[in-house]
Motif scaffolding. Structure first.
Motif, short mmCIF file in Angstrom:
data_model
loop_
_atom_site.label_atom_id
_atom_site.label_comp_id
_atom_site.label_asym_id
_atom_site.label_seq_id
_atom_site.Cartn_x
_atom_site.Cartn_y
_atom_site.Cartn_z
N TYR A 249 0.81 -1.21 0.00
CA TYR A 249 0.00 0.00 0.00
C TYR A 249 0.85 1.26 0.00
O TYR A 249 2.04 1.23 0.30
CB TYR A 249 -0.93 0.01 1.22
CG TYR A 249 -1.75 -1.24 1.35
CD1 TYR A 249 -2.74 -1.56 0.43
CD2 TYR A 249 -1.50 -2.15 2.38
CE1 TYR A 249 -3.49 -2.72 0.54
CE2 TYR A 249 -2.25 -3.32 2.50
CZ TYR A 249 -3.23 -3.60 1.58
OH TYR A 249 -3.96 -4.75 1.68
N GLN A 250 0.18 2.38 -0.31
CA GLN A 250 0.80 3.70 -0.25
C GLN A 250 0.37 4.39 1.05
O GLN A 250 -0.71 4.12 1.56
CB GLN A 250 0.39 4.54 -1.46
CG GLN A 250 0.86 3.99 -2.79
CD GLN A 250 2.37 3.93 -2.88
OE1 GLN A 250 3.07 4.88 -2.50
NE2 GLN A 250 2.89 2.81 -3.37
N PRO A 251 1.19 5.29 1.57
CA PRO A 251 0.79 6.01 2.78
C PRO A 251 -0.56 6.72 2.62
O PRO A 251 -0.80 7.37 1.60
CB PRO A 251 1.93 7.01 2.98
CG PRO A 251 3.11 6.38 2.32
CD PRO A 251 2.56 5.66 1.14
N HIS A 252 -1.42 6.54 3.60
CA HIS A 252 -2.72 7.21 3.65
C HIS A 252 -3.54 6.97 2.38
O HIS A 252 -4.22 7.86 1.88
CB HIS A 252 -2.54 8.70 3.91
CG HIS A 252 -1.76 8.97 5.16
ND1 HIS A 252 -2.23 8.67 6.43
CD2 HIS A 252 -0.50 9.48 5.34
CE1 HIS A 252 -1.31 8.99 7.33
NE2 HIS A 252 -0.26 9.48 6.70
N CYS A 253 -3.48 5.74 1.90
CA CYS A 253 -4.21 5.37 0.69
C CYS A 253 -5.71 5.29 0.92
O CYS A 253 -6.51 5.32 -0.02
CB CYS A 253 -3.70 4.05 0.14
SG CYS A 253 -3.85 2.66 1.30
N LEU B 286 -2.39 4.02 7.11
CA LEU B 286 -3.09 3.68 5.87
C LEU B 286 -4.37 4.50 5.68
O LEU B 286 -4.98 4.44 4.62
CB LEU B 286 -3.44 2.19 5.86
CG LEU B 286 -2.28 1.20 5.97
CD1 LEU B 286 -2.80 -0.23 5.99
CD2 LEU B 286 -1.28 1.40 4.83
N CYS B 287 -4.78 5.24 6.69
CA CYS B 287 -6.07 5.94 6.67
C CYS B 287 -5.97 7.30 5.99
O CYS B 287 -4.94 7.97 6.06
CB CYS B 287 -6.58 6.14 8.10
SG CYS B 287 -6.96 4.61 8.96
N ASN B 288 -7.08 7.70 5.36
CA ASN B 288 -7.18 9.05 4.83
C ASN B 288 -8.17 9.86 5.67
O ASN B 288 -8.68 9.38 6.69
CB ASN B 288 -7.58 9.02 3.34
CG ASN B 288 -8.92 8.33 3.11
OD1 ASN B 288 -9.75 8.20 4.02
ND2 ASN B 288 -9.15 7.90 1.89
N GLU B 289 -8.47 11.07 5.24
CA GLU B 289 -9.34 11.95 6.03
C GLU B 289 -10.75 11.38 6.16
O GLU B 289 -11.39 11.55 7.20
CB GLU B 289 -9.39 13.34 5.38
CG GLU B 289 -8.08 14.11 5.51
CD GLU B 289 -8.18 15.51 4.95
OE1 GLU B 289 -9.30 15.90 4.51
OE2 GLU B 289 -7.17 16.23 4.94
N GLU B 290 -11.24 10.72 5.13
CA GLU B 290 -12.59 10.14 5.20
C GLU B 290 -12.66 9.05 6.25
O GLU B 290 -13.64 8.94 7.00
CB GLU B 290 -12.99 9.58 3.83
CG GLU B 290 -14.39 9.00 3.77
CD GLU B 290 -15.49 10.04 3.81
OE1 GLU B 290 -16.65 9.66 3.53
OE2 GLU B 290 -15.22 11.22 4.10
N ASP B 291 -11.62 8.23 6.35
CA ASP B 291 -11.58 7.19 7.37
C ASP B 291 -11.65 7.80 8.77
O ASP B 291 -12.37 7.30 9.63
CB ASP B 291 -10.29 6.37 7.26
CG ASP B 291 -10.15 5.66 5.93
OD1 ASP B 291 -11.17 5.21 5.40
OD2 ASP B 291 -9.02 5.56 5.43
N LEU B 292 -10.90 8.86 8.98
CA LEU B 292 -10.90 9.50 10.30
C LEU B 292 -12.23 10.17 10.61
O LEU B 292 -12.66 10.21 11.77
CB LEU B 292 -9.76 10.51 10.37
CG LEU B 292 -8.34 9.94 10.17
CD1 LEU B 292 -7.30 11.02 10.29
CD2 LEU B 292 -8.06 8.80 11.16
N ARG B 293 -12.91 10.67 9.58
CA ARG B 293 -14.23 11.26 9.79
C ARG B 293 -15.25 10.19 10.17
O ARG B 293 -16.17 10.43 10.96
CB ARG B 293 -14.69 11.98 8.51
CG ARG B 293 -15.97 12.78 8.70
CD ARG B 293 -16.36 13.51 7.44
NE ARG B 293 -16.94 12.63 6.45
CZ ARG B 293 -18.22 12.24 6.43
NH1 ARG B 293 -19.04 12.62 7.40
NH2 ARG B 293 -18.67 11.45 5.48
N MET B 294 -15.09 9.00 9.63
CA MET B 294 -16.03 7.91 9.89
C MET B 294 -15.72 7.14 11.18
O MET B 294 -16.58 6.43 11.71
CB MET B 294 -16.02 6.92 8.71
CG MET B 294 -16.62 7.47 7.45
SD MET B 294 -18.41 7.68 7.63
CE MET B 294 -18.81 8.41 6.05
#
Length: 282
Positions: A176-180, A231-239
């Motif tokens: 994976y890529q960082p914060h994919c 691995l998380c992006n902003e949407e993951d953190l919002r959810m």
């Protein structure tokens, strides 16, 4: 069916008022069910590989096993006791109602969330389709990268997993890529991912938060321990607060006193008719 939106304000993060102390749950060091639980995780952590998960996604992604209503699947779970659960030893159908009723009491104005409580474990019907429990139940984790310390029994059960010896998959990021973003991460195969695919395939008229909660509610290393944030992006953190909110009721409503299913059935049938009616593809 069209998706509807919910308020963007995350739920307040506190346990339900009826909750027992947290230390009574998810005890993986002692208890009468420990041997059964450990063996389930040992098999899971041996066989859940990138290749295995890809094969299961291809097999079950088309949702072509059979056609059933939500209530028919829920009735099938009368036959299932989750072998990975150290807390309870009763059929999973009762747990579905316990979770849903806990949410209903705390969030009376969010009927879609009540339904999520009922739906969240229906993917365990895979066991009744012939899948072994280690490929259906238990905590999930990303395959294709280094296993984090918070994965249950992770220090003693991955030795025979071929991916653990593959240099492509043994680093922190692996393939994976960082914060994919978690939507681009291949999770271990189980009831979470399967039920998410059923919901998506059949066009459940539920908000995005509902799909997210179902898909990642067993990803304890993330939502309970803070691992895999790289691995998380902003949407993951919002959810994330929504996933944690479901977890409060998934975990803390487990009681030996079982709900009166007959008394509750008509209410939840009404929610099913509203958000995911009729026979569905599984």
């Amino acid at each position: 069916m069209s998706s509807q939106r919910v308020e963007s304000k995350p739920p307040e993060e506190r346990p339900p008022s009826t909750a027992e102390p947290q230390h009574q749950y998810r005890n993986y060091t002692e208890g009468k069910l420990l041997e059964r639980v450990y063996n389930t995780y040992r098999l899971m952590h041996t066989h859940q590989t990138v290749d295995f998960v890809r094969k299961k996604c291809a097999q079950y992604g088309p949702c072509s096993q059979r056609r059933m209503s939500v209530m028919e699947v829920l009735a099938l779970l009368d036959e299932l006791v989750d072998e990975s659960d150290p807390d309870v030893d009763f059929p999973n159908s009762f747990h579905a109602y316990q979770t849903a009723e806990g949410i209903r009491k705390a969030h009376p104005d969010k009927d879609w969330f009540h339904l999520v409580g009922l739906l969240h474990d229906l993917g365990k019907v895979l066991v009744l389709f012939g899948e072994p429990q280690w490929a259906v139940v238990g905590d999930t984790f990303p395959v294709g990268c280094k296993v984090q310390k918070s994965v249950v029994f992770g220090d003693s059960t991955f030795h025979d997993n071929p991916d653990s010896k593959d240099p492509r998959y043994s680093t922190e990021y692996g393939m994976y890529q960082p914060h994919c973003g978690l939507e681009n991460v291949l999770m271990s195969w189980g009831h979470d991912e399967y039920m998410y695919r059923v919901m998506k395939f059949n066009g459940f008229a539920l908000p995005k938060e509902a799909f997210y909660m179902v898909r990642f509610h067993s990803f304890y290393p993330w939502h309970a321990h803070g691992d895999y944030l790289h691995l998380c992006n902003e949407e993951d953190l919002r959810m994330l607060p929504w996933v944690r909110e479901l977890n409060k009721f998934d975990l803390y409503t487990k009681q030996e006193e079982l709900p009166d299913v007959q008394q509750l059935r008509s209410y939840y049938q009404g929610l099913i008719d509203k958000y995911c009616p009729g026979e569905l593809c599984w």
